[in-house]
Design an enzyme around this catalytic site. Structure first.
Site, PDB file in Angstrom:
ATOM      1  N   ASN A 150     -46.918  12.002   2.884  1.00  0.00           N
ATOM      2  CA  ASN A 150     -47.377  12.245   4.368  1.00  0.00           C
ATOM      3  C   ASN A 150     -48.430  13.143   4.479  1.00  0.00           C
ATOM      4  OD1 ASN A 150     -46.020  14.353   2.857  1.00  0.00           O
ATOM      5  ND2 ASN A 150     -45.280  15.446   4.496  1.00  0.00           N
ATOM      6  N   GLY A 226     -41.099  15.533  -2.614  1.00  0.00           N
ATOM      7  CA  GLY A 226     -40.418  14.326  -1.805  1.00  0.00           C
ATOM      8  C   GLY A 226     -39.205  14.414  -1.494  1.00  0.00           C
ATOM      9  N   THR A 230     -34.277  11.617  -3.877  1.00  0.00           N
ATOM     10  CA  THR A 230     -35.137  11.207  -5.470  1.00  0.00           C
ATOM     11  C   THR A 230     -35.247  12.785  -6.209  1.00  0.00           C
ATOM     12  OG1 THR A 230     -36.605  10.207  -3.870  1.00  0.00           O
ATOM     13  CG2 THR A 230     -37.439  10.302  -6.115  1.00  0.00           C
ATOM     14  N   GLU A 248     -40.078  20.279  -4.478  1.00  0.00           N
ATOM     15  CA  GLU A 248     -40.113  20.500  -2.935  1.00  0.00           C
ATOM     16  C   GLU A 248     -39.780  19.504  -2.092  1.00  0.00           C
ATOM     17  OE1 GLU A 248     -41.408  23.429  -1.910  1.00  0.00           O
ATOM     18  OE2 GLU A 248     -42.029  24.259  -3.769  1.00  0.00           O
ATOM     19  N   CYS A 282     -43.327  17.992   6.214  1.00  0.00           N
ATOM     20  CA  CYS A 282     -41.953  18.373   5.806  1.00  0.00           C
ATOM     21  C   CYS A 282     -41.469  19.772   6.854  1.00  0.00           C
ATOM     22  CB  CYS A 282     -41.703  18.773   4.368  1.00  0.00           C
ATOM     23  SG  CYS A 282     -43.187  19.664   3.775  1.00  0.00           S
ATOM     24  N   GLU A 461     -44.132  26.868  -4.782  1.00  0.00           N
ATOM     25  CA  GLU A 461     -45.467  26.682  -5.047  1.00  0.00           C
ATOM     26  C   GLU A 461     -46.405  27.679  -4.260  1.00  0.00           C
ATOM     27  OE1 GLU A 461     -45.767  22.508  -3.708  1.00  0.00           O
ATOM     28  OE2 GLU A 461     -45.658  21.886  -5.790  1.00  0.00           O
TER      29      GLU A 461
HETATM   30  P1  NDP Z   1     -39.724  10.231  -1.987  1.00  0.00           P
HETATM   31  O1  NDP Z   1     -38.614  11.135  -2.627  1.00  0.00           O
HETATM   32  O2  NDP Z   1     -39.569   8.792  -1.747  1.00  0.00           O
HETATM   33  O3  NDP Z   1     -41.116   9.769  -2.866  1.00  0.00           O
HETATM   34  C1  NDP Z   1     -41.901  10.932  -3.389  1.00  0.00           C
HETATM   35  C2  NDP Z   1     -42.502  10.561  -4.526  1.00  0.00           C
HETATM   36  O4  NDP Z   1     -41.977  10.391  -5.411  1.00  0.00           O
HETATM   37  C3  NDP Z   1     -43.608   9.304  -4.301  1.00  0.00           C
HETATM   38  O5  NDP Z   1     -44.882   9.500  -5.138  1.00  0.00           O
HETATM   39  C4  NDP Z   1     -42.760   8.308  -4.964  1.00  0.00           C
HETATM   40  O6  NDP Z   1     -43.266   7.155  -5.142  1.00  0.00           O
HETATM   41  C5  NDP Z   1     -42.048   9.042  -5.948  1.00  0.00           C
HETATM   42  N1  NDP Z   1     -40.815   8.424  -6.621  1.00  0.00           N
HETATM   43  C6  NDP Z   1     -40.134   7.812  -5.925  1.00  0.00           C
HETATM   44  N2  NDP Z   1     -38.892   7.393  -6.584  1.00  0.00           N
HETATM   45  C7  NDP Z   1     -38.883   8.014  -7.852  1.00  0.00           C
HETATM   46  C8  NDP Z   1     -38.276   8.297  -9.197  1.00  0.00           C
HETATM   47  N3  NDP Z   1     -37.242   7.815  -9.516  1.00  0.00           N
HETATM   48  N4  NDP Z   1     -38.972   8.921 -10.246  1.00  0.00           N
HETATM   49  C9  NDP Z   1     -40.155   9.418 -10.029  1.00  0.00           C
HETATM   50  N5  NDP Z   1     -41.046   9.424  -8.847  1.00  0.00           N
HETATM   51  C10 NDP Z   1     -40.132   8.683  -7.651  1.00  0.00           C
HETATM   52  O7  NDP Z   1     -40.385  10.638  -0.891  1.00  0.00           O
HETATM   53  P2  NDP Z   1     -41.251  10.255   0.251  1.00  0.00           P
HETATM   54  O8  NDP Z   1     -42.547   9.573  -0.143  1.00  0.00           O
HETATM   55  O9  NDP Z   1     -40.871   9.400   1.347  1.00  0.00           O
HETATM   56  O10 NDP Z   1     -41.689  11.407   1.291  1.00  0.00           O
HETATM   57  C11 NDP Z   1     -41.138  12.009   2.071  1.00  0.00           C
HETATM   58  C12 NDP Z   1     -40.062  13.083   1.634  1.00  0.00           C
HETATM   59  O11 NDP Z   1     -40.865  14.199   1.144  1.00  0.00           O
HETATM   60  C13 NDP Z   1     -39.338  13.805   2.969  1.00  0.00           C
HETATM   61  O12 NDP Z   1     -38.150  14.063   2.671  1.00  0.00           O
HETATM   62  C14 NDP Z   1     -40.241  15.128   3.073  1.00  0.00           C
HETATM   63  O13 NDP Z   1     -39.308  16.032   3.782  1.00  0.00           O
HETATM   64  C15 NDP Z   1     -40.475  15.399   1.728  1.00  0.00           C
HETATM   65  N6  NDP Z   1     -41.498  16.438   1.644  1.00  0.00           N
HETATM   66  C16 NDP Z   1     -41.227  17.705   1.133  1.00  0.00           C
HETATM   67  C17 NDP Z   1     -42.141  18.617   1.323  1.00  0.00           C
HETATM   68  C18 NDP Z   1     -41.988  19.955   0.829  1.00  0.00           C
HETATM   69  O14 NDP Z   1     -42.893  20.933   0.504  1.00  0.00           O
HETATM   70  N7  NDP Z   1     -40.682  20.571   0.815  1.00  0.00           N
HETATM   71  C19 NDP Z   1     -43.805  18.342   1.953  1.00  0.00           C
HETATM   72  C20 NDP Z   1     -43.847  16.951   2.082  1.00  0.00           C
HETATM   73  C21 NDP Z   1     -42.643  16.085   2.152  1.00  0.00           C
HETATM   74  P3  NDP Z   1     -43.599   5.940  -4.480  1.00  0.00           P
HETATM   75  O15 NDP Z   1     -43.781   6.404  -3.120  1.00  0.00           O
HETATM   76  O16 NDP Z   1     -44.592   5.120  -4.965  1.00  0.00           O
HETATM   77  O17 NDP Z   1     -42.142   5.132  -4.234  1.00  0.00           O
END
Ligand code: NDP
Length: 480
Positions: A150, A226, A230, A248, A282, A461
């Site tokens: 994002n 993420g 995950t 996070e 987020c 963080e």
């Molecule tokens: P994901 O959890 O799908 O992915 C986040 C990252 O993790 C990506 O780089 C992804 O790779 C990687 N990933 C996915 N599966 C695995 C695994 N099994 N092991 C290790 N890494 C993995 O989240 P999104 O990318 O869809 O992001 C959106 C989410 O992030 C929302 O829920 C949002 O709320 C949250 N978020 C939280 C924030 C916070 O500060 N609390 C800030 C911003 C977002 P790939 O994309 O290559 O699959």
């Protein structure tokens, strides 16, 4: 088509297995570059390089490390336009947002931690005439940093910069959905004279390259941003290896509006907190709770403004919303709008894919959507949608507003709108979130702790919190 490369041991390299997959531009729905489909061999090579670089990097003087990170910050600033254009194309976000938020904040992260480390100190505890304790705070080794799509470069740098400043080396993976600015950051690090192996960037799929980083025995700490699902898997996988974890995760943030607020300021900010980055921050407020006496006034004014928000070409300055990040994500958001209707909600505006036409006919655009008439307990109001969709709910008392606000499994951020000082303090104290904004939103001071409670994450963080995470305290007790 351009092939992105991994950044391992100071060089841009192809994935060991030679496999790539397509990188899609969300605004057009067309592939425009190829992403390395890295596997365990690439992660192993990156980790070997990071491990080999650790003794030199961690024993460099703080000033030397700081200088290199400052050069990275400077080059991000000099290449701001190239980075902003790349971020907008890769993610679908308005170019204006990338120019004013994503890239300047990525630069600020490197600048902040390059200088914060100069002021970072540890404690000592005197035992009178008996002994003195002092705490060493030492870098740990190789940090695994994984970030989402994002705010791609911004959140990537939010992890990498403190990890490196503290003296660790890094193996990082950006989201496969938005890898381009991480690729440009590799080039910046080379130009900034970053010693080889200090930062390694591996591109690829989360469950493959990402999971390999989590599982690698030589990576003792993981900083992850993420989704909550995950994060749960990562916690389960890392726990038996006793890795240090910072998670996070997702949010379902309440925006509580009291009748005594500055209405115009609140309305302007609520439009932003609802739909900035197509609602894919987020911290966006997705549940808007409004004191009943101003519910109709708010609803009418808000919906009127939302209908005027232009969805279109991300590079057009007049577009308030660009494309959402991918087709699966667009379909997920649309499925939630369908669910909201099934649950009895009324769509006041938006509710469907936006037809932008021309070169963007195949793009993933959504109309900003406002829904009312749903109880706070329904799935639409409990689950994270992460798109341009908000719900409106009236409340009668402060207690009711707090009960609704605190009713989800998430606890990342909240906003409170009131001109009653006592109430502002009272409500802020009672909200179960890691961040509370009063009469504002997304106002960030990099020194403050950032993170959520409950299913929104573990750890903080920002500021010295991040430097504490990326170092291991060791107490030394000396008897006089
Ligand atoms: P994901 O959890 O799908 O992915 C986040 C990252 O993790 C990506 O780089 C992804 O790779 C990687 N990933 C996915 N599966 C695995 C695994 N099994 N092991 C290790 N890494 C993995 O989240 P999104 O990318 O869809 O992001 C959106 C989410 O992030 C929302 O829920 C949002 O709320 C949250 N978020 C939280 C924030 C916070 O500060 N609390 C800030 C911003 C977002 P790939 O994309 O290559 O699959």
């Amino acid at each position: 088509m351009e092939k992105l490369q991994n950044y391992i041991n100071g060089e841009l390299v192809s994935p060991t297995g030679g496999a790539y997959f397509e990188n899609i531009e969300p605004a057009t729905g067309k592939a425009y570059s190829l992403i390395p489909d890295s596997d365990s061999h690439d992660v192993a090579a990156a980790t070997r390089a990071a491990k080999a670089a650790f003794p030199v990097w961690s024993s460099m003087s703080i000033q030397e490390r700081s200088d290199i990170l400052l050069r990275v910050a400077q080059l991000i600033g000099e290449r701001q336009e190239e980075l902003a254009l790349a971020e907008s194309k890769d993610n679908g976000k308005p170019l204006k947002l990338a120019r004013t938020v994503d890239i300047p904040r990525a630069q600020a992260n490197f600048h902040f931690y390059a200088t914060a480390i100069l002021h970072f100190a540890s404690e000592s505890h005197s035992m009178g005439n008996v002994a003195i304790n002092y705490t060493l705070r030492e870098p740990i080794g190789v940090a695994g940093c994984i970030s989402p799509w994002n705010l791609p470069l911004y959140l990537f740098s939010w992890k990498i910069a403190p990890a490196l400043a503290a003296g660790n080396t890094v193996v990082a993976k950006p989201s496969e959905v938005t890898p381009y600015t991480a690729f440009l950051l590799s080039k910046i690090c080379i130009d900034a004279g970053m010693p080889k192996g200090v930062l390694n960037i591996v591109h690829g799929l989360g469950p493959k390259a990402g999971a390999d980083i989590i599982e690698h025995d030589d990576i003792p700490m993981i900083s992850f941003t993420g989704g909550t699902a995950t994060g749960e898997w990562i916690a389960r996988t890392a726990a038996p290896k006793f890795k240090k974890l910072s998670l996070e995760l997702g949010g379902k943030n309440p925006n509580i509006i009291f009748a005594d607020c500055d209405f115009d300021d609140m309305l302007r900010t609520t439009l932003r907190s609802s739909f900035a980055n197509q609602g894919q921050i987020c911290l966006c407020g997705s549940r808007i709770l409004i004191e009943r006496s101003i519910y109709d006034r708010f609803k009418d004014a808000f919906v009127e403004q939302v209908k005027k928000m232009k969805v279109g070409d991300p590079q057009d300055e007049s577009s308030k919303l660009g494309a959402v990040v991918s087709k699966p994500h667009m379909e997920k958001v649309l499925s939630y709008i369908k669910l909201a209707k099934e649950e009895g909600g009324t769509v006041l505006c938006g509710g469907k894919q936006a037809n932008v036409g021309g070169a963007f006919a195949e793009g993933y655009f959504l109309e900003p959507t406002v829904i009312e008439g749903l109880p706070h307990t329904c799935r639409t109001n409990q689950e994270e949608i992460f798109g341009p969709v908000v719900t409106l709910m009236p409340f009668d008392t402060e207690e009711e507003a707090l009960m609704m606000a605190n009713s989800t499994k998430y606890g990342l951020a909240s906003s409170v709108w009131t001109s009653n000082l006592k109430r502002a303090h009272r409500v802020a104290k009672e909200l179960h979130t890691g961040i509370v904004w009063v009469n504002c939103w997304l106002l960030r001071d990099l020194r403050t702790p950032f993170g959520g409670v409950k299913s929104s994450g573990v750890g903080r963080e920002g500021g010295f919190e991040a430097l504490q995470f990326f170092t291991e305290p060791k107490n030394v007790c000396i008897k006089y």
